[in-house]
Design an enzyme around this catalytic site. Structure first.
Site, mmCIF file in Angstrom:
data_model
loop_
_atom_site.group_PDB
_atom_site.id
_atom_site.type_symbol
_atom_site.label_atom_id
_atom_site.label_comp_id
_atom_site.label_asym_id
_atom_site.label_seq_id
_atom_site.Cartn_x
_atom_site.Cartn_y
_atom_site.Cartn_z
ATOM 1 N N PHE A 130 0.855 -1.187 0.000
ATOM 2 C CA PHE A 130 0.000 0.000 0.000
ATOM 3 C C PHE A 130 0.897 1.245 0.000
ATOM 4 O O PHE A 130 1.935 1.275 0.651
ATOM 5 C CB PHE A 130 -0.918 -0.007 1.218
ATOM 6 C CG PHE A 130 -1.917 1.123 1.225
ATOM 7 C CD1 PHE A 130 -3.023 1.087 0.392
ATOM 8 C CD2 PHE A 130 -1.730 2.228 2.037
ATOM 9 C CE1 PHE A 130 -3.936 2.141 0.370
ATOM 10 C CE2 PHE A 130 -2.645 3.288 2.022
ATOM 11 C CZ PHE A 130 -3.744 3.244 1.202
ATOM 12 N N ASP A 202 1.908 -5.399 8.229
ATOM 13 C CA ASP A 202 0.790 -4.460 8.197
ATOM 14 C C ASP A 202 -0.485 -5.293 8.068
ATOM 15 O O ASP A 202 -0.729 -5.910 7.028
ATOM 16 C CB ASP A 202 0.947 -3.505 7.003
ATOM 17 C CG ASP A 202 -0.217 -2.523 6.899
ATOM 18 O OD1 ASP A 202 -1.307 -2.795 7.457
ATOM 19 O OD2 ASP A 202 -0.044 -1.487 6.233
ATOM 20 N N TYR A 227 -10.398 0.593 11.079
ATOM 21 C CA TYR A 227 -11.653 0.919 10.382
ATOM 22 C C TYR A 227 -12.065 -0.036 9.275
ATOM 23 O O TYR A 227 -13.077 0.197 8.633
ATOM 24 C CB TYR A 227 -11.616 2.347 9.835
ATOM 25 C CG TYR A 227 -10.376 2.730 9.048
ATOM 26 C CD1 TYR A 227 -10.217 2.344 7.727
ATOM 27 C CD2 TYR A 227 -9.379 3.479 9.633
ATOM 28 C CE1 TYR A 227 -9.088 2.702 7.011
ATOM 29 C CE2 TYR A 227 -8.242 3.854 8.931
ATOM 30 C CZ TYR A 227 -8.102 3.461 7.623
ATOM 31 O OH TYR A 227 -6.990 3.815 6.922
ATOM 32 N N LYS A 228 -11.298 -1.100 9.038
ATOM 33 C CA LYS A 228 -11.701 -2.038 7.994
ATOM 34 C C LYS A 228 -12.462 -3.199 8.634
ATOM 35 O O LYS A 228 -13.627 -3.063 8.990
ATOM 36 C CB LYS A 228 -10.474 -2.498 7.216
ATOM 37 C CG LYS A 228 -9.792 -1.357 6.442
ATOM 38 C CD LYS A 228 -8.582 -1.857 5.661
ATOM 39 C CE LYS A 228 -7.791 -0.712 5.040
ATOM 40 N NZ LYS A 228 -8.488 -0.080 3.917
ATOM 41 N N ARG A 376 -13.058 -4.245 -6.333
ATOM 42 C CA ARG A 376 -12.859 -5.063 -5.132
ATOM 43 C C ARG A 376 -14.198 -5.363 -4.460
ATOM 44 O O ARG A 376 -15.028 -4.472 -4.274
ATOM 45 C CB ARG A 376 -11.970 -4.345 -4.119
ATOM 46 C CG ARG A 376 -10.566 -4.070 -4.595
ATOM 47 C CD ARG A 376 -9.652 -3.701 -3.432
ATOM 48 N NE ARG A 376 -10.196 -2.604 -2.626
ATOM 49 C CZ ARG A 376 -9.585 -2.094 -1.564
ATOM 50 N NH1 ARG A 376 -8.422 -2.595 -1.158
ATOM 51 N NH2 ARG A 376 -10.114 -1.085 -0.890
#
Lengths: 416, 416
Positions: A130, A202, A227-228, A376
């Protein structure tokens, strides 16, 4: 096509009926008119959050005021929430702290790694990592006079066997944020350790989606967002895990006052607190942190092995939907069919990914895209149903068949 | 004493009756049974916050979900809230960004300063600066091979005249967090500039309490928190101001993805965004940020010159209360009597500051202490009354006269 769709509908119905985790969906406040497949970007609102925030605001802040730092546990919240997250990471208490953003935690972890391996020269990361992971790896390398090597996960073991003695740390994600491919954390961690290097993971796209075993694998450092799959709300505080064996030597690049051994002593010089508390930096955003803490109760009593099994059932089923309905229309799945190599989202390649994402949103199906051409579809075993997935596939099929989308590339600027 | 108290009561009544800002108190939800004089540590709950947070949680997050990054302005919130804060700082739009903690913003500002003055060797800060400012100054100095010099504000102009050509940046607060002394920002900024050094101000104890003029004074960098006089809630996001003339050369130590020129382009390398946006780091804690944004509406239509005038009236009145009621009992005011040298709190020295703070809290008067022997009485013109202050002085007088407090020193660990 009609026959295929009817068969998929029937399979979805049967799979959902057999789903032992189905009651967990009631722990979320999902809009009725939306199929939400973007929880890998922003988890939906857990039902526990609104009352917890009302209490935090009106009683704790409004009535108890400054006293809440002690009486309502604000001061300890980063460590308390860290331990709660740690349970999802396979981390014993006292090794995880919540706060700041993933970017800040990455900077802390990479800087700490450089200090733990002072005579090595290479910082190794994934060329497909990322962006923020890549930018911060370069920044920390520049700061410490290190060189960044970008090695794909598949090439990492031979690279480490050849040049590992120069490696400070390997910085990777177990799940590729674009393709959804799952890498072998155990094998890569062991390869790093054989070379005397540290392993930093990560976990943004893994924590809460599959069982993790940081302690058992001997992982050195880990970070992730709230937050995922943890559903902590937009920009929820991130977390940092540092294995206990490194605590005494741990030196972080940002020695903020809340990580001091005597934070209210107003000392002249910095003395790090014992344990993971020394990784605290500044005053944490309590409202966002308490929202995250409430959100994590959605995992109460939940077996992550069951979460993983259902997640695989969902992604496997969506790959079948795609094979039946979408690959004939030009979509190419890029997510591995092998369940051992699959995270908790499926990515399909299509040149008009942006326009298709918008068209799906207009039909109440929320997915996202990653430039230039990946759609996605994120699943979360806590609330996604197999029916959600066949609905998404059906809409996508209809959108393409009727050309009911904008084939232009995305404008620059923020897109979801 | 009874006569003195009656006179002070009468003065308080008259001053409150003449207070043109008195209606602003209705913008806060203050408990009826509390005299709150700790807004310099945590501002009380603004009435605008609960409905704003309910909307942020239930509608924006719960219903609009990921789309809120665009449709509800989450993406732009750090810059939008930054500009709102900038209005209180005397900063034109486009120079202030909200997010992270003060400690992280300090690290960013100090690191940016070092990069802007690469051939200088000294980082100059206040020996009495708040701990996190001192710790981070040392950390940044160590990282960049600089030397920290700790120079009291009064000695700074001659120091800069003598050694200023070696100075990267002066890092000070306009208000001493212990004594409440206000320093001359203009004179110190000019002294720094005459030496070719940068001026960095920590505004935690100033922003929202008095008019600031960052642009007019030519300040280079500033940081501050959102939770004191800005009333943004516990651990509310901090902010960073960078004067526009430095933007093009600005390089921050944490190049996170949200500060990239093309954040969703998934580029291999970091390219800073134009303007202050390049100082963004990671995903901001939106719930805390939107609470801060709602809190800032308490300043809508408010003239900071009137805020300053009332703040001085309040601190002046409390110094009179102290002179009448408290200095005879062994309290020593350490806050300057000269209004030009006084911030927005009054500090009294007493060897039993900890026990007295606790005893006052038991009587519903919330103040705080700073080790080892300072009681702090913070006033905020938006909601503090003169009557609050005479009430506090009366209780403190009674507590000491009846020895109704614990004279032991504070335990270690967090205290408020």
């Amino acid at each position: 096509m009609t026959t295929a769709l009817a068969a998929l509908d029937e399979q979805a119905e049967r799979l959902d009926a057999d789903d032992v985790l189905a009651p967990l969906r009631d722990r979320f406040l999902l809009p009725d008119d939306v199929v939400y497949l973007d929880g890998n970007s922003l988890g939906p609102l857990p039902a526990a959050v609104p009352p917890a925030l009302t209490d935090a605001v009106s009683r704790q802040w409004g009535t108890d005021l400054i006293r809440s730092w002690n009486t309502n546990g604000w001061w300890d919240a980063p460590l308390r929430v860290g331990d709660t997250i740690g349970r999802l990471l396979g981390a014993a208490p006292g090794q995880t702290v919540a706060g700041d953003s993933t970017s800040v935690q990455l900077y802390t972890a990479l800087g700490a790694a450089a200090a733990l391996r002072p005579h090595r020269t290479l910082l190794v990361t994934d060329p497909g990592h990322f962006p923020t992971d890549r930018y911060l790896a370069q920044a920390v390398a520049d700061r410490h006079g290190l060189e960044v090597r970008r090695i794909p996960p598949a090439d990492l073991p031979p690279f480490l066997a050849a040049e590992g003695e120069r490696v400070v740390v390997i910085s990777y994600s177990p799940v590729d944020f674009r393709t959804g491919e799952l890498y072998d954390m155990r094998a890569l961690t062991e390869a790093a350790h054989r070379a005397g290097a540290l392993a930093l993971w990560d976990l943004c796209h893994a924590a809460g989606a599959l069982p993790l075993h940081l302690d058992a694998l001997g992982v050195d450092l880990a970070v992730g967002c709230g937050y995922k799959f943890l559903n902590g709300g937009p920009g929820a505080p991130a977390y940092l895990y540092v294995a206990r064996r490194h605590h005494e030597a741990l030196r972080t690049p940002l020695p903020g006052w809340t990580g001091h051994a005597d934070p209210f002593g107003l000392n002249r010089d910095y003395t790090p607190a014992p344990g993971i508390a020394r990784a605290r930096i500044g005053t944490p955003p309590i409202l966002s942190l308490l929202a995250l803490e409430a959100a994590l109760t959605a995992f109460d009593g939940v077996d992550l092995a069951q979460v993983r099994a259902k997640s695989l059932s969902l992604t496997d089923f969506f790959l079948r939907c795609a094979a039946e309905l979408l690959t004939p229309l030009g979509f190419a799945p890029v997510t591995p069919a092998d369940p051992a190599r699959r995270g908790s989202h499926v990515a399909l390649r299509h040149p008009h990914a942006h326009g298709l994402t918008q068209a799906l949103a207009d039909r109440g199906v929320i997915v996202d895209m990653r430039a230039p051409d990946l759609l996605r579809f994120g699943v979360n075993a806590l609330y996604t149903t197999h029916r959600n997935l066949v609905t998404a596939a059906r809409h996508l099929h209809a959108v393409v068949r009727t050309a009911a989308y904008d084939p232009e590339p995305p404008p620059s600027g923020p897109v979801t």
